[in-house]
Design a protein around this motif. Structure first.
Motif, PDB file in Angstrom:
ATOM      1  N   VAL A 360       0.826  -1.221   0.000  1.00 49.49           N
ATOM      2  CA  VAL A 360       0.000   0.000   0.000  1.00 49.49           C
ATOM      3  C   VAL A 360       0.851   1.258   0.000  1.00 49.49           C
ATOM      4  N   ARG A 361       2.125   1.130   0.369  1.00 49.82           N
ATOM      5  CA  ARG A 361       3.018   2.284   0.382  1.00 49.82           C
ATOM      6  C   ARG A 361       3.922   2.334  -0.852  1.00 49.82           C
ATOM      7  N   VAL A 363       2.602   1.431  -4.238  1.00 48.36           N
ATOM      8  CA  VAL A 363       1.852   1.586  -5.491  1.00 48.36           C
ATOM      9  C   VAL A 363       0.659   2.508  -5.252  1.00 48.36           C
ATOM     10  N   PRO A 364       0.148   3.147  -6.303  1.00 49.93           N
ATOM     11  CA  PRO A 364      -1.019   4.016  -6.137  1.00 49.93           C
ATOM     12  C   PRO A 364      -2.283   3.254  -5.774  1.00 49.93           C
ATOM     13  N   ASN A 365      -2.453   2.051  -6.303  1.00 50.84           N
ATOM     14  CA  ASN A 365      -3.667   1.282  -6.037  1.00 50.84           C
ATOM     15  C   ASN A 365      -3.304  -0.150  -5.686  1.00 50.84           C
ATOM     16  N   ALA A 366      -3.358  -0.474  -4.402  1.00 49.40           N
ATOM     17  CA  ALA A 366      -2.937  -1.793  -3.928  1.00 49.40           C
ATOM     18  C   ALA A 366      -3.825  -2.912  -4.451  1.00 49.40           C
ATOM     19  N   GLN A 367      -5.067  -2.601  -4.823  1.00 48.53           N
ATOM     20  CA  GLN A 367      -5.974  -3.641  -5.286  1.00 48.53           C
ATOM     21  C   GLN A 367      -5.629  -4.144  -6.684  1.00 48.53           C
ATOM     22  N   ASP A 368      -4.731  -3.471  -7.383  1.00 48.41           N
ATOM     23  CA  ASP A 368      -4.286  -3.944  -8.688  1.00 48.41           C
ATOM     24  C   ASP A 368      -3.200  -5.011  -8.595  1.00 48.41           C
ATOM     25  N   ILE A 369      -2.598  -5.152  -7.428  1.00 43.74           N
ATOM     26  CA  ILE A 369      -1.413  -5.999  -7.294  1.00 43.74           C
ATOM     27  C   ILE A 369      -1.804  -7.455  -7.062  1.00 43.74           C
ATOM     28  N   MET A 370      -1.207  -8.349  -7.842  1.00 44.33           N
ATOM     29  CA  MET A 370      -1.476  -9.775  -7.708  1.00 44.33           C
ATOM     30  C   MET A 370      -0.722 -10.356  -6.512  1.00 44.33           C
ATOM     31  N   LEU A 392      -7.907  -6.760   4.796  1.00 41.46           N
ATOM     32  CA  LEU A 392      -9.074  -6.057   5.329  1.00 41.46           C
ATOM     33  C   LEU A 392      -8.669  -4.836   6.135  1.00 41.46           C
ATOM     34  N   GLU A 393      -7.540  -4.929   6.832  1.00 43.27           N
ATOM     35  CA  GLU A 393      -7.066  -3.797   7.636  1.00 43.27           C
ATOM     36  C   GLU A 393      -6.851  -2.570   6.763  1.00 43.27           C
ATOM     37  N   TYR A 394      -6.161  -2.743   5.639  1.00 41.52           N
ATOM     38  CA  TYR A 394      -5.868  -1.592   4.785  1.00 41.52           C
ATOM     39  C   TYR A 394      -7.037  -1.231   3.901  1.00 41.52           C
ATOM     40  N   LEU A 395      -7.891  -2.203   3.579  1.00 44.36           N
ATOM     41  CA  LEU A 395      -9.097  -1.894   2.812  1.00 44.36           C
ATOM     42  C   LEU A 395      -9.999  -0.978   3.608  1.00 44.36           C
ATOM     43  N   ASP A 396     -10.191  -1.297   4.909  1.00 42.11           N
ATOM     44  CA  ASP A 396     -11.023  -0.456   5.772  1.00 42.11           C
ATOM     45  C   ASP A 396     -10.422   0.934   5.911  1.00 42.11           C
ATOM     46  N   SER A 404     -12.953   4.969  -1.608  1.00 44.04           N
ATOM     47  CA  SER A 404     -12.822   4.003  -2.693  1.00 44.04           C
ATOM     48  C   SER A 404     -11.773   2.990  -2.324  1.00 44.04           C
ATOM     49  N   GLY A 405     -11.429   2.123  -3.284  1.00 43.58           N
ATOM     50  CA  GLY A 405     -10.410   1.107  -3.034  1.00 43.58           C
ATOM     51  C   GLY A 405      -9.013   1.606  -3.248  1.00 43.58           C
ATOM     52  N   SER A 406      -8.826   2.840  -3.663  1.00 38.55           N
ATOM     53  CA  SER A 406      -7.484   3.357  -3.919  1.00 38.55           C
ATOM     54  C   SER A 406      -6.668   3.361  -2.651  1.00 38.55           C
ATOM     55  N   SER A 407      -5.362   3.160  -2.828  1.00 40.88           N
ATOM     56  CA  SER A 407      -4.505   3.115  -1.651  1.00 40.88           C
ATOM     57  C   SER A 407      -4.447   4.451  -0.948  1.00 40.88           C
ATOM     58  N   GLY A 408      -4.575   5.554  -1.685  1.00 41.25           N
ATOM     59  CA  GLY A 408      -4.583   6.872  -1.062  1.00 41.25           C
ATOM     60  C   GLY A 408      -3.328   7.185  -0.298  1.00 41.25           C
ATOM     61  N   VAL A 409      -2.190   6.619  -0.718  1.00 42.33           N
ATOM     62  CA  VAL A 409      -0.951   6.775   0.033  1.00 42.33           C
ATOM     63  C   VAL A 409      -0.102   7.853  -0.591  1.00 42.33           C
ATOM     64  N   ALA A 410       0.174   8.872   0.174  1.00 44.61           N
ATOM     65  CA  ALA A 410       1.084   9.905  -0.303  1.00 44.61           C
ATOM     66  C   ALA A 410       2.477   9.336  -0.393  1.00 44.61           C
ATOM     67  N   GLY A 411       3.168   9.679  -1.465  1.00 48.04           N
ATOM     68  CA  GLY A 411       4.546   9.227  -1.604  1.00 48.04           C
ATOM     69  C   GLY A 411       4.684   7.891  -2.278  1.00 48.04           C
TER      70      GLY A 411
END
Length: 437
Positions: A360-361, A363-370, A392-396, A404-411
């Motif tokens: 999550v730190r 990539v821009p969107n962690a849900q894209d990662i296999m 689930l921890e990071y999804l919440d 949304s499902g975006s990671s929303g992580v700056a940097g």
């Protein structure tokens, strides 16, 4: 497989043949199970290697702790690392494999790479499936040292570079990983970099219950050797006595004293407790750094405080830059940027359940990662539950902060991954400064 083979040119979707979908209904990530310990192991090895060689960005492999534990934590059932023969046929893309892990145990030298040795690396020849002994002196492997405490085995017969990583040096040197890649790669090679998490790029370990300072101390005691002046017995508090003869790494001695009790081992990982043990040992033994030179308790304490200062420096730098990279070394992000720029592959490979903390730190969107789970059917209920919980921890958290499902992580690095971001295009060189292979 929808969403994962995107970008592959037929018939190269055969890389997915060994994978089966792993269905965790609450987790909206591409998850797959890979059988590496049963069935057609050579076929699975080749499929896994093909997947790694064609990927153009980041994906995650969580190895099977149950299989490793069943084989008494030996190399032969550890993290699968493909070994690419040096004599690659003409017309086949030349790939070089790097594996960074703090537990490879290369300090064992001539016995480090045996299949029955305690270790973390299950090195397999991609042409035969046979185990490749990576001990110094076997299969063309030689040992070199980088920085002060980092050990490297590289081979003249295989395109493989194994690195016993050191979190202290990875934290102190932003070019820690990239300098190794540049030294040991050759022009025109596609690099496949397998990266451990805990104790390699992450300075906290939730699965072991260790905080940042404890993890640093654990790393330092792994660099100290106890040289007995003569054979003696050590009785530590209420623990059974242990016999000390010749030399032993201080970290291993702590494990021996703990006798399988994790709470006893964790209690050693405070400066006062470690120094108390060292004082008792110095009555009948000499303490030395693993790379040579006698060691006093004062020097040990000063080294520890120096690394704590480096840790605080990194945390302060991240706060100043307003990014949320957490307890992850800057050297990892620099490595990932270099691999992306060259079209190479990064594979997070861990037994632990902290992989999503890195993803999550990164990539821009962690849900894209296999994510690949190795032999899911062998996992304990506890490990399976913790695996799902990390998503689930990071999804919440992300849903709460971004809606949304975006990671929303700056940097996070700017390059996005889609599925495993597989591609059949060739890679570019990372312009190595010199090659030691």
């Amino acid at each position: 497989v929808p969403g994962v083979c995107a970008g592959l040119q037929p018939p190269r979707c055969d890389v997915m043949e060994a994978l089966s979908p792993l269905k965790l209904p609450a987790v909206p990530h591409p998850l797959f199970n890979l059988d590496l310990h049963n069935g057609n192991q050579l076929g699975s090895l080749r499929s896994y290697y093909n997947l790694c060689s064609q990927a153009k960005d980041l994906f995650v492999t969580t190895s099977c702790f149950a299989a490793w534990k069943k084989d008494k934590c030996t190399n032969g059932s550890a993290k699968l690392i493909p070994a690419v023969p040096a004599d690659t046929p003409e017309g086949v893309e030349k790939c070089c494999v790097f594996f960074f892990d703090d537990n490879i145990n290369l300090h064992l030298g001539n016995s480090a790479g045996a299949p029955d040795a305690k270790g973390i690396c299950n090195l397999r020849d991609i042409s035969t499936g046979e185990y490749v002994d990576f001990s110094a002196g076997c299969n063309g492997f030689t040992m070199e040292r980088a920085h002060r405490h980092t050990l490297i085995h590289h081979s003249s017969k295989y395109r493989v570079v194994l690195v016993q990583a050191n979190i202290l040096e990875a934290m102190s040197n932003d070019d820690y990983f990239t300098s190794v890649l540049q030294k040991y790669s050759k022009p025109g090679e596609k690099l496949i970099v397998y990266m451990d998490v805990n104790g390699t790029i992450l300075w906290s370990d939730s699965i072991m219950g260790l905080g940042p300072n404890q993890l640093l101390l654990e790393a330092i005691v792994g660099l100290v050797e106890v040289h007995a002046k003569e054979k003696f017995e050590l009785q530590w508090q209420d623990q059974p006595p242990v016999e000390i003869e010749n030399k032993i790494v201080l970290k291993q001695l702590m494990h021996n004293i703990s006798n399988g009790d994790k709470s006893v081992f964790h209690n050693f990982l405070y400066l006062e407790a470690t120094c108390a043990l060292m004082r008792e040992l110095m009555e009948k033994a000499t303490l030395v750094w693993s790379n040579g030179g006698n060691l006093t308790i004062q020097e040990f304490a000063a080294a520890y405080e120096g690394y704590v200062h480096q840790l605080r420096r990194q945390e302060a730098g991240k706060a100043e830059n307003q990014n949320n990279r957490g307890p992850i070394t800057t050297s990892w992000f620099r490595c990932l940027d270099l691999l992306r720029e060259g079209g190479h592959t990064a594979v997070i490979n861990s037994f632990g359940m902290d992989t999503q903390k890195v993803v999550v730190r990164s990539v821009p969107n962690a849900q894209d990662i296999m994510h690949i789970a190795v032999n899911w059917e062998m996992w304990s209920e506890r490990d399976a539950s913790r695996y799902e919980e990390q998503f689930l921890e990071y999804l919440d958290t992300n849903n709460a902060s971004t809606g949304s499902g975006s990671s929303g992580v700056a940097g996070a690095s700017s390059t996005s991954s889609t599925g495993s971001n597989l591609s059949s295009s060739s890679s570019s060189s990372i312009s190595p400064s010199s090659s030691s292979r």
